[in-house]
Design a protein around this motif. Structure first.
Motif, PDB file in Angstrom:
ATOM      1  N   PHE A  36       0.913  -1.191  -0.046  1.00 20.56           N
ATOM      2  CA  PHE A  36       0.129   0.046  -0.049  1.00 20.56           C
ATOM      3  C   PHE A  36       0.903   1.189   0.070  1.00 20.56           C
ATOM      4  O   PHE A  36       0.527   2.287  -0.734  1.00 20.56           O
ATOM      5  N   GLU A  37       1.891   1.380   0.894  1.00 21.71           N
ATOM      6  CA  GLU A  37       2.832   2.401   0.686  1.00 21.71           C
ATOM      7  C   GLU A  37       3.577   2.651  -0.509  1.00 21.71           C
ATOM      8  O   GLU A  37       3.709   3.683  -0.954  1.00 21.71           O
ATOM      9  N   ALA A  38       3.844   1.480  -1.249  1.00 22.82           N
ATOM     10  CA  ALA A  38       4.764   1.521  -2.449  1.00 22.82           C
ATOM     11  C   ALA A  38       3.379   2.133  -3.554  1.00 22.82           C
ATOM     12  O   ALA A  38       4.025   2.895  -4.503  1.00 22.82           O
ATOM     13  N   LEU A  39       2.481   1.776  -3.361  1.00 22.17           N
ATOM     14  CA  LEU A  39       1.338   2.352  -4.202  1.00 22.17           C
ATOM     15  C   LEU A  39       0.990   3.869  -4.114  1.00 22.17           C
ATOM     16  O   LEU A  39       1.138   4.331  -5.206  1.00 22.17           O
ATOM     17  N   ILE A  40       1.028   4.275  -2.899  1.00 22.27           N
ATOM     18  CA  ILE A  40       0.730   5.629  -2.884  1.00 22.27           C
ATOM     19  C   ILE A  40       1.893   6.486  -3.293  1.00 22.27           C
ATOM     20  O   ILE A  40       1.789   7.345  -3.910  1.00 22.27           O
ATOM     21  N   SER A  41       3.138   5.863  -2.974  1.00 24.12           N
ATOM     22  CA  SER A  41       4.278   6.539  -3.368  1.00 24.12           C
ATOM     23  C   SER A  41       4.377   6.477  -4.920  1.00 24.12           C
ATOM     24  O   SER A  41       4.863   7.597  -5.558  1.00 24.12           O
ATOM     25  N   ALA A  42       4.020   5.600  -5.423  1.00 26.10           N
ATOM     26  CA  ALA A  42       4.142   5.477  -6.825  1.00 26.10           C
ATOM     27  C   ALA A  42       3.014   6.412  -7.545  1.00 26.10           C
ATOM     28  O   ALA A  42       3.336   7.500  -8.563  1.00 26.10           O
ATOM     29  N   VAL A  43       1.679   6.806  -6.954  1.00 26.37           N
ATOM     30  CA  VAL A  43       0.758   7.626  -7.422  1.00 26.37           C
ATOM     31  C   VAL A  43       1.334   9.232  -7.298  1.00 26.37           C
ATOM     32  O   VAL A  43       1.373   9.933  -7.980  1.00 26.37           O
ATOM     33  N   LEU A  44       2.161   9.346  -6.048  1.00 34.38           N
ATOM     34  CA  LEU A  44       2.554  10.546  -5.948  1.00 34.38           C
ATOM     35  C   LEU A  44       3.692  10.893  -6.763  1.00 34.38           C
ATOM     36  O   LEU A  44       3.935  12.100  -7.059  1.00 34.38           O
ATOM     37  N   LEU A  45       4.436  10.048  -7.122  1.00 32.52           N
ATOM     38  CA  LEU A  45       5.590  10.426  -8.029  1.00 32.52           C
ATOM     39  C   LEU A  45       5.079  10.550  -9.185  1.00 32.52           C
ATOM     40  O   LEU A  45       5.759  11.269 -10.260  1.00 32.52           O
ATOM     41  N   VAL A  46       4.028  10.013  -9.922  1.00 29.16           N
ATOM     42  CA  VAL A  46       3.418  10.279 -11.063  1.00 29.16           C
ATOM     43  C   VAL A  46       3.038  11.700 -11.199  1.00 29.16           C
ATOM     44  O   VAL A  46       3.454  12.359 -12.334  1.00 29.16           O
ATOM     45  N   PHE A  47       2.775  12.484 -10.123  1.00 28.41           N
ATOM     46  CA  PHE A  47       2.328  13.929 -10.287  1.00 28.41           C
ATOM     47  C   PHE A  47       3.675  14.834  -9.887  1.00 28.41           C
ATOM     48  O   PHE A  47       3.611  15.775 -10.294  1.00 28.41           O
ATOM     49  N   LEU A  48       4.791  14.273  -9.213  1.00 29.84           N
ATOM     50  CA  LEU A  48       5.673  15.089  -8.705  1.00 29.84           C
ATOM     51  C   LEU A  48       6.556  15.188  -9.923  1.00 29.84           C
ATOM     52  O   LEU A  48       7.429  16.080  -9.782  1.00 29.84           O
ATOM     53  N   ILE A  49       7.024  14.224 -10.502  1.00 26.72           N
ATOM     54  CA  ILE A  49       7.998  14.246 -11.602  1.00 26.72           C
ATOM     55  C   ILE A  49       7.634  15.389 -12.488  1.00 26.72           C
ATOM     56  O   ILE A  49       8.577  16.208 -12.860  1.00 26.72           O
ATOM     57  N   PRO A  50       6.574  15.381 -13.151  1.00 28.58           N
ATOM     58  CA  PRO A  50       6.374  16.516 -14.010  1.00 28.58           C
ATOM     59  C   PRO A  50       6.115  18.014 -13.263  1.00 28.58           C
ATOM     60  O   PRO A  50       6.538  18.936 -13.802  1.00 28.58           O
TER      61      PRO A  50
END
Length: 125
Positions: A36-50
């Motif tokens: 779950f923590e990995a999923l949340i981190s991945a979702v936040l990274l999708v927005f943070l990188i751009p």
């Protein structure tokens, strides 16, 4: 026209926001204990990188705008900062000072340009 100290402050503020975002980026990349923590981190990274990309390009344009005292580069920088803030709404609160400083610098540059233009036309017979 003189160089805007407000734009310089906006650029410094943008640099601080980029450093905060890079810290969050590294934190999200660290190994997570649960899926779950990995999923949340991945979702936040999708927005943070751009957002990081937009902030970086905006900072480069802001620095160039300060060097050349160009109001259109200042406006472009503001638009990129705004796009970056929209992408990461949960971290967008950190970008509010940058947005305010950059928009204020743009408005000051437009006012200086108009005053210089009016002063130049006032000299004509």
């Amino acid at each position: 026209m003189k160089k805007s100290k407000v734009l310089l402050a906006g650029n410094v503020s943008a640099l601080i926001v980029i450093l905060i975002q890079l810290t969050l980026f590294v934190e999200f990349l660290l190994k997570k204990s649960s899926d779950f923590e990995a999923l949340i981190s991945a979702v936040l990274l999708v927005f943070l990188i751009p957002s990081l990309i937009f902030m970086g390009i905006g900072l480069l344009l802001g620095i160039k705008a300060y060097q050349k005292n160009n109001r259109w580069l200042t406006l472009s920088s503001f638009i990129l900062y705004l796009l970056a803030a929209i992408l990461v709404l949960n971290f967008g609160i950190f970008m509010v000072p940058t947005l305010i400083l950059t928009m204020t610098a743009y408005l000051m540059q437009v006012k200086q340009f108009r005053e210089a233009k009016d002063g130049a036309t006032g000299l004509l017979p």
